[in-house]
Structure formats: structure tokens, C-alpha cells
Motif scaffolding. Sequence first.
Motif, PDB file in Angstrom:
ATOM      1  N   ASN A 125      -4.960  -6.525  -3.278  1.00  0.00           N
ATOM      2  CA  ASN A 125      -6.301  -6.404  -2.721  1.00  0.00           C
ATOM      3  C   ASN A 125      -6.450  -7.420  -1.589  1.00  0.00           C
ATOM      4  O   ASN A 125      -6.506  -8.630  -1.835  1.00  0.00           O
ATOM      5  CB  ASN A 125      -7.341  -6.678  -3.813  1.00  0.00           C
ATOM      6  CG  ASN A 125      -8.771  -6.453  -3.329  1.00  0.00           C
ATOM      7  OD1 ASN A 125      -9.044  -6.432  -2.140  1.00  0.00           O
ATOM      8  ND2 ASN A 125      -9.685  -6.294  -4.272  1.00  0.00           N
ATOM      9  N   CYS A 153     -12.211  -3.273  -2.458  1.00  0.00           N
ATOM     10  CA  CYS A 153     -11.467  -3.728  -1.271  1.00  0.00           C
ATOM     11  C   CYS A 153     -12.364  -3.914  -0.049  1.00  0.00           C
ATOM     12  O   CYS A 153     -11.899  -4.302   1.024  1.00  0.00           O
ATOM     13  CB  CYS A 153     -10.352  -2.736  -0.933  1.00  0.00           C
ATOM     14  SG  CYS A 153      -9.015  -2.685  -2.152  1.00  0.00           S
ATOM     15  N   SER A 163      -5.524   3.241  -5.049  1.00  0.00           N
ATOM     16  CA  SER A 163      -5.504   1.840  -4.621  1.00  0.00           C
ATOM     17  C   SER A 163      -4.815   1.660  -3.279  1.00  0.00           C
ATOM     18  O   SER A 163      -5.317   0.957  -2.398  1.00  0.00           O
ATOM     19  CB  SER A 163      -4.808   0.989  -5.685  1.00  0.00           C
ATOM     20  OG  SER A 163      -3.534   1.544  -5.999  1.00  0.00           O
ATOM     21  N   VAL A 183      -6.244  -0.025   0.279  1.00  0.00           N
ATOM     22  CA  VAL A 183      -5.595  -1.226   0.822  1.00  0.00           C
ATOM     23  C   VAL A 183      -5.098  -0.965   2.243  1.00  0.00           C
ATOM     24  O   VAL A 183      -5.220  -1.817   3.129  1.00  0.00           O
ATOM     25  CB  VAL A 183      -4.444  -1.679  -0.097  1.00  0.00           C
ATOM     26  CG1 VAL A 183      -3.606  -2.758   0.567  1.00  0.00           C
ATOM     27  CG2 VAL A 183      -5.012  -2.183  -1.425  1.00  0.00           C
ATOM     28  N   THR A 191      -6.474  -3.266   5.376  1.00  0.00           N
ATOM     29  CA  THR A 191      -5.554  -4.136   6.128  1.00  0.00           C
ATOM     30  C   THR A 191      -5.347  -3.676   7.557  1.00  0.00           C
ATOM     31  O   THR A 191      -4.493  -4.208   8.256  1.00  0.00           O
ATOM     32  CB  THR A 191      -4.183  -4.204   5.425  1.00  0.00           C
ATOM     33  OG1 THR A 191      -3.657  -2.881   5.291  1.00  0.00           O
ATOM     34  CG2 THR A 191      -4.296  -4.843   4.053  1.00  0.00           C
ATOM     35  N   ALA A 250       0.810  -1.220   0.000  1.00  0.00           N
ATOM     36  CA  ALA A 250       0.000   0.000   0.000  1.00  0.00           C
ATOM     37  C   ALA A 250       0.844   1.271   0.000  1.00  0.00           C
ATOM     38  O   ALA A 250       0.493   2.260  -0.644  1.00  0.00           O
ATOM     39  CB  ALA A 250      -0.936   0.006   1.204  1.00  0.00           C
ATOM     40  N   PRO A 309      -7.229  -4.142  -7.083  1.00  0.00           N
ATOM     41  CA  PRO A 309      -7.729  -3.395  -5.932  1.00  0.00           C
ATOM     42  C   PRO A 309      -8.609  -2.217  -6.316  1.00  0.00           C
ATOM     43  O   PRO A 309      -9.313  -1.664  -5.474  1.00  0.00           O
ATOM     44  CB  PRO A 309      -6.444  -2.893  -5.264  1.00  0.00           C
ATOM     45  CG  PRO A 309      -5.478  -2.736  -6.394  1.00  0.00           C
ATOM     46  CD  PRO A 309      -5.817  -3.832  -7.387  1.00  0.00           C
TER      47      PRO A 309
END
Length: 590
Positions: free
Chosen positions: A132, A175, A145, A149, A153, A36, A140
Motif C-alpha cells: 500500500n 490506497c 489490490s 496500487v 503509484t 502491483a 492495501p
Amino acid sequence: MASHAANLWVLLGLGLAGILLATKKLKKTIREDFGAFIDKLLLLPPPQPAPPKAPHPLTGLSFAVSDLFDIQGYVTGFGHPDWVKTHEAASSTCPVVSTLVEGGATCVGKTIVDELAFSISGENKHYDSPTNPAAPARIPGGACSGAAVAVATNAVDFAIGIDTVGGVRVPAGYCGVLGFKFSHGAVSNTGIIPVSSSLDSVGWFARDPNTLRHVGHVLLQLPFATQRNPRQIILADDYFQLLKIPVDRITQVVIKSAEKLFGRQLLKHQNLESYFEAKVPSLKDFTGTKAIDNTNVPTSRLLGNVMQLLQRHEFIKNHGDWINTVKPTIDPVISSQVYENPELTNEEIENLNAIRNQMRVAIGSLLKDDGILVVPTMPVVPPKLGSKEITSEDYQNRALSLLSIASISGCCQVTVPLGYHEKCPVSVSFIGRHGGDRFLLDTVQTMYATLQEQSTIVADPKSSKKTISQEESAEIAKEKGNQAFKERQWQKAITLYSEAIKLSDKNATYYSNRAAAYLATGSFVLAEEDCTKAITLDKKNVKAYLRRGTAREMLGYDKEAIDDFKYALVLEPNNKRAALSAERLRKVVQ
């Protein structure tokens, strides 16, 4: 960038002492963060104000910024290494970032964006594209993106990005997180690299509606106001036909949730094709231009084309000179989208701007101040990495048709995750009128828990009695408690709020609500205890201060009660209940 020494601390020009930037750089993109981040850094918030002033609203939250926002001492990368090589480090920090840090949040890094933030795939061949986390074999979504992410996460509590043609809405949907696009112009774009100035809107990602709402209020710098519920929820029936997953998987979740929360009378259905044909007359002129070679094109497709043309025209206007001078390596797909189109005449540009203005008026007329338009976020689940589907004409046409409504009109839109279909995230989008950002945030806050509950049931009807997450179960118990409270069933409400607390004992609202029920039964000691617990968990919980003040007044602790009412006034200066209660008690004490 290489000139920064490790562990060198630079004072940021944010107009606030104590906000520091740690320019220690970490090695680019460790896979533990799913790719990310492109840079790790640290922007610390200022110290907390001394009581009785309220703490900073975003205290304890961490966030990341897409690599489009300026941060002093860093080159803003724009998703391309050649851009980094040919630009200097930013001399000041973007006001959006400054506002969030001053609001108490800690910025921990910059996240990857698509090449020149142009596409919606989330793939960037110059860097390792983010993975993703919800579907690792699938894209993603882009342009922001990395930000999506990072939130998905749990690397940060929220992340900010730019939405031009879906740059926040698409990755949020793919996502499985919340993504909000502000109304165009609601928040300044100063200090942000432009993609298409008439379409670019600041947006952000979060995992829960509370964080989403807090961030939105800080960026909009909103005063206190009572939360409002929608009075009409309009499903765009024809736009749901663009879906390539079962339509009922999305629509039934929204319908059942709306019926449960507000009643069936709020639900309406609309054919947007015919509505836009009638309300956006400049589209007829658009079909006669060289940009359209087929006059028998659906209105939804035309709007997608308008959005693309605006994006391309303004992108070239902003960055064409740099591309022609530097001659960077650009993905062929992006290059063809940018350059394989004729230049627009002044008359055609005027026509596109007329369509934008008419679309904004049309959406405003449809929704007024209290309506929500419901559309799919994207037509399909996330395509597989490297698949031809991403560049197919069918995928592009369907996606751009859905994304164009809010982009062209400049209206606000939120992507709301609705669980999984065939092991991939699915979502729905709510659109509010231009300037209706607060109302749209309120609607998400109100509907989110019920949408998740109904999504579980619709996805698997047999699972309606299965165990869902404790947080979701707690929210359901709280809502039932609220209903019992409205029906003056005090003991039932206490039982339900207690169930919510048992499931999730870190939620201040549950304690504060139970305190209200205790007050109604005359259990003032228990009410005071619950309010104290709520305040410990959330020092900005105004209702908890008001209820504790009431409990203390009934227990004869007048001075302590005055303090609670005064603190409630600090948090909400216009709260009449707090002002009247404090004044009444002051006279008693005197």
C-alpha cells in the motif's frame, strides 16, 4: 504462459486492425511497482482517425487490468498458481478491455488479485502481496489490490477490476484513490472469471475525477447529455455510527462541501435500519433460517450476512468442482468462510434473491433520479499487515454491513478519498440508484475539488489558510470564477480564471472559461486565442470550438467560424447551438 516467446507480436482478435499484443513477459513483480503487477504486456490502441473526426476519447491514457479479465494469449490467473497450471490461455480478449483499447487507451499489464478474488484484505500468500503506497505497513485492501496500487503509484492512469463484496471500493479507500463500482449488469461480465454472478460488477480506479468520468462514459458507451447536479444528498446517520474514527472527520467534509456547492436545503438525514426494515420485508423471513442463529440482529448485520451467503453459495456453484478436483492449497481463512456453512435450500436461495430485489427497489425509492446516499466506505483506517483485526468478528461485521448496501441492491457506488487521519487514508462513499451511473459520475466531477478543500480544513482547522496543492488551488479559483461569471462580474471572472491558469496552465477548461468571459466583454481576439489554446490541450473541448466560432464570427472570419461549429457538431451531433450557428453563417456566406 511459458510458450510465449519474448518480443513475439500477436494480432489480437479485437475486430480492429492495428491493435497488437506484445507478449514479451517481464520478470514477475519488481518491487519498484510496489508489487502491483503479475504480468507486463502491451495492448496498443488503433491509429487516430483523420480530421475532422474526433480523436479517441482515452488517447494518451495507460491502464492495467486485474488478473480476472481475459486477454488473448494469456492465462487468466485468478490469484492462484494452481488455477494457472490447470487452465489454458484465453482465446479472446474480454470486451471490457477491448472497448478501452479501441477507445484509445494503452494496456500495460495485469495486476495481482486476492486468492480466488474472494477476500477484501489485499493479501495473497501465493504471491508477494502489493504494498500500500499510502500506508506501507498496512493492507492495501482487496480483492483488486494490485490495480489500486498501480493507480496510486502513478504506474497507470486507471485500472479495472471486479467488485463483488467490495473488491474495488475497499482498495480504493485504503490506497487513497477514486474507485467506482458500476450498477450490476451495466457493463457485460463476458470474459471475466466470475466470483459471485449476482454480485459481481465491473469497476475501475483513477486518481482524478476527469479520468474516472471518461472511462465510465466509454464503457457505458454514453451519448452526450447535459451534466446534472444532485437535488438531495442523504447521510445515513446510523451507518456512520459504524465508524471507529471520528464521525465528523467524514460527515463534516460532505456537509460543508454540499452547503458550499448547492446550499443547505439539499442535505437530508436518514436512519437506514428502520427504512430497510419497512421496505425489505423478506429480511424477516431470513431471520428464521438456519443461516441466522440470533434473531435479535440489526438490519445492517443481516444485510452483511445475506451478502456473504450469496457470495459463498455462488462461488461454490462456480468453482466447487475445480476445488474438489484439483484440491488447491487455499488460505485457511478463505476455506473456512467458504465451507464452514450449511448448504442453502432452494427456499432460502429464493429468499435471498427476494431481498436483493426489494433492496434495489428500496434504494431507488429513496434516491429517485437525483439523490445520492452517503455512507462510510470502511469502518476503520487500513489495518496493519498480519494483524488479527482483519479476521476479527467486529471488523468483518462492520465492513460487511457498509459494503452490503450497494452489493445486494446492485446499485452503483463510488469511493472518494478524503485525505488522511492518523497518517492513514480515509474516504467516503456515494451510492446512486441502480442505473444511475452517469449521474453518480457527474456528482463526483462536480464535488471532488470542494471535497478535497474541505477535507484539508476539517482534518486541520488551522490549515484553512495554508497552501494546498496548486491543482486544488486552481480548481478553487476556477469555481470562484464560475460564480463571478454567473453574477455577470466579467472582469472579476477573468481575473480568477487567470489565477487558475497561472496555477495550472495545462487545463483546457480554464482557458475556455476565460474565453467566455472575454466574449462577454467584447475582447474577441483574446477569446479566440484562449479557445485555440484550450483546443490544443483538449481536442474534444466542445465549448472551446463553440466559443472560438463565436469569436471568429464577431471578427468577420465567417468561414473559419463555420469550421468550428461543424467540428463541434462532429463531437456532439445533437448540439443545437452548433447546428443553428453553422446554418446561420452558411446563409451569410452564400
